[in-house]
Design an enzyme around this catalytic site. Structure first.
Site, short mmCIF file in Angstrom:
data_model
loop_
_atom_site.label_atom_id
_atom_site.label_comp_id
_atom_site.label_asym_id
_atom_site.label_seq_id
_atom_site.Cartn_x
_atom_site.Cartn_y
_atom_site.Cartn_z
N TYR A 122 9.44 28.99 -12.00
CA TYR A 122 9.32 29.56 -10.43
C TYR A 122 8.22 29.03 -9.64
O TYR A 122 8.29 29.39 -8.64
CB TYR A 122 9.55 30.98 -10.73
CG TYR A 122 11.16 31.30 -10.96
CD1 TYR A 122 12.19 31.20 -10.26
CD2 TYR A 122 11.42 31.56 -12.67
CE1 TYR A 122 13.53 31.28 -10.66
CE2 TYR A 122 12.62 31.78 -12.99
CZ TYR A 122 13.75 31.75 -12.14
OH TYR A 122 14.87 31.99 -12.61
N PHE A 409 14.37 43.55 -14.35
CA PHE A 409 15.81 43.36 -13.93
C PHE A 409 16.41 42.13 -13.95
O PHE A 409 15.61 41.13 -14.34
CB PHE A 409 15.86 44.11 -12.56
CG PHE A 409 14.38 43.53 -11.50
CD1 PHE A 409 14.44 42.33 -11.27
CD2 PHE A 409 13.50 44.55 -11.50
CE1 PHE A 409 13.21 41.96 -10.42
CE2 PHE A 409 12.41 44.32 -10.85
CZ PHE A 409 12.21 42.95 -10.17
#
Ligand SMILES: CC(C)(COP(=O)(O)OP(=O)(O)OC[C@H]1O[C@@H](n2cnc3c(N)ncnc32)[C@H](O)[C@@H]1OP(=O)(O)O)[C@@H](O)C(=O)NCCC(=O)NCCS
Length: 409
Positions: A122, A409
């Protein structure tokens, strides 16, 4: 990638979406997983990449609220469910999904946060390493607490998690208001946290809760499960693994660790999600035997510089011009005058000369107050133009405690 198109999902496409994500993760969703995902996923914030009729890529956003430096509760985009079909990898599908997702979320949130399956993925999209977690694997020898540690102040009760749901939530909510990086949990997220299907237990018993009370009020809890075992010589060799431990005070924290480390018949204890500054290594007598390891955890992307930097607070007064490098988001790529202190901040475009040149990954890394700008400069992501500015700005961004949350999450 020229044949691949990207569109938001529909409410009736959650199962399709989850099955596509699962394929990318070499995993098959079970009915209970699908049920949970239907509860949590926001269809209009999912993205599907399609090659003809086939879904070949996915990404989604959870609309969450996170505690930011200054203990300001702020909406964030929680990035999740990113995957590309094995047949379509390294052709730019993820890149197309990430670009589209950043455009979409910029309309709602100034900051995005994710957990990476692999840390190499990322950075190229402007995410920086913002928080770390500590995992611990200790034998009884490594987890024996210092004998002189005070014992008083808290009592511990054991319960089934569902029976003490309100106590758990009350403790978590107070911790959330007090610790940067915690994100708010509603009932749906509690269901996720306590999700414990037998087929995922890996030989462990059902999840249990230990709740620590101080002065009659719940002040901490641990969620854990045990695996009873005896070796060939009938010596007890049980294990426990801790899913989550949250404590609001020193007596509650100590009492919970005392409880967990003194369970009879248990020879080793594993926990993967402690804050990197959790005092556990200082509570035990033989700290080296605790076998603690720190790795990357949340990655943060500053999506709208002006809004993101003026939302959080700063540990000490600062007034600085930052030249932000963000080729992916031209609105960010310019000089910003940031002034702030513990009570508020403003961040406006400026034509003044920059004190620091900051890669947007560094801004994301430092945003939660964990990774320091000083170390990011040493890693080549920040350049100091005005002598002294780096140390000053770095300490203004820094939080006294490491930003952390016990669940992703
Ligand atoms: C990670 C994943 C989503 C990447 O998708 P993709 O469509 O192949 O990615 P892209 O083609 O857009 O790659 C963009 C760049 O990242 C690099 N990259 C992507 N994934 C990488 C990985 N896992 N390891 C190393 N490099 C990777 C590519 O080589 C490419 O580099 P380049 O721009 O220098 O050519 C895909 O491999 C996947 O689904 N993996 C399994 C599930 C997973 O890990 N998902 C991420 C959840 S956090």
């Amino acid at each position: 990638v020229s044949d691949v198109t990207i569109r938001p999902g529909q409410p009736d496409e959650i199962d399709l979406f989850v099955r596509s994500v699962a394929r990318a993760f070499n995993w098959m969703p079970k009915p209970a997983d699908l049920e949970l995902d239907r509860l949590l996923l926001e269809p209009e914030r999912t993205l599907l990449a399609e090659d003809g009729a086939d879904v070949v890529g996915t990404a989604a956003i959870f609309s969450l609220t996170m505690t930011m430096p200054g203990l300001v509760s702020t909406p964030i985009a929680g990035i999740t469910a990113v995957g590309v079909a094995p047949t379509h990898r390294r052709q730019g599908v993820l890149t197309a999904l990430m670009h589209r997702q950043l455009d979409d979320l910029a309309e709602r949130e100034a900051v995005a946060v994710l957990l990476a399956s692999e840390p190499v993925i990322y950075g190229r999209f402007g995410y920086g390493l913002a928080t770390r977690r500590m995992s611990v694997h200790a034998s009884r020898r490594g987890s024996t607490l210092r004998p002189e540690l005070p014992t008083g102040g808290a009592t511990v009760r054991q319960a089934e998690p569902d029976a003490v749901g309100q106590d758990l939530a009350a403790v978590y909510d107070r911790a959330c208001a007090d610790r940067v990086g915690f994100w708010a949990r509603d009932d749906r997220w509690w269901r996720h946290r306590l999700h414990d299907p037998p087929e995922d237990r890996d030989g462990y018993q059902p999840l249990l809760a230990a709740v620590a009370d101080v002065a009659g009020e719940p002040a901490g809890y641990a969620l854990y499960s045990a695996k009873p075992n005896w070796d060939d010589d009938a010596v007890p060799a049980g294990s426990i693994r801790v899913r989550e431990l949250v404590a609001l005070s020193v007596p509650a924290h100590t009492a919970l660790w005392r409880y967990l480390t003194a369970l009879d018949l248990i020879e080793d204890i594993t926990v993967w999600n402690l804050a990197p500054d959790d005092p556990l290594p200082l509570l035990v007598a033989n700290t080296r035997q605790l076998r603690a390891r720190v790795t990357d955890y949340f990655w943060t992307r500053v999506v709208r510089v002006g809004d993101a930097l003026s939302t959080r607070r700063y540990a000490r007064p600062l007034d600085v011009v930052l030249d932000v490098v963000d080729p992916l988001r031209p609105d960010n790529q310019r000089c910003w005058r940031l002034s702030g202190d513990p009570t508020g901040a403003s961040c406006q475009p400026t034509t003044a000369t920059a004190d620091l040149e900051v890669d947007v990954r560094a801004l994301g890394g430092a945003y939660l107050g964990g990774t320091t700008l000083l170390s990011l400069a040493e890693a080549g992501m920040v350049v100091e133009n005005t002598p002294g500015a780096l140390v000053e700005v770095s300490s203004a961004f820094r939080e006294p405690r490491e930003p952390f949350a016990p669940m992703g999450f």
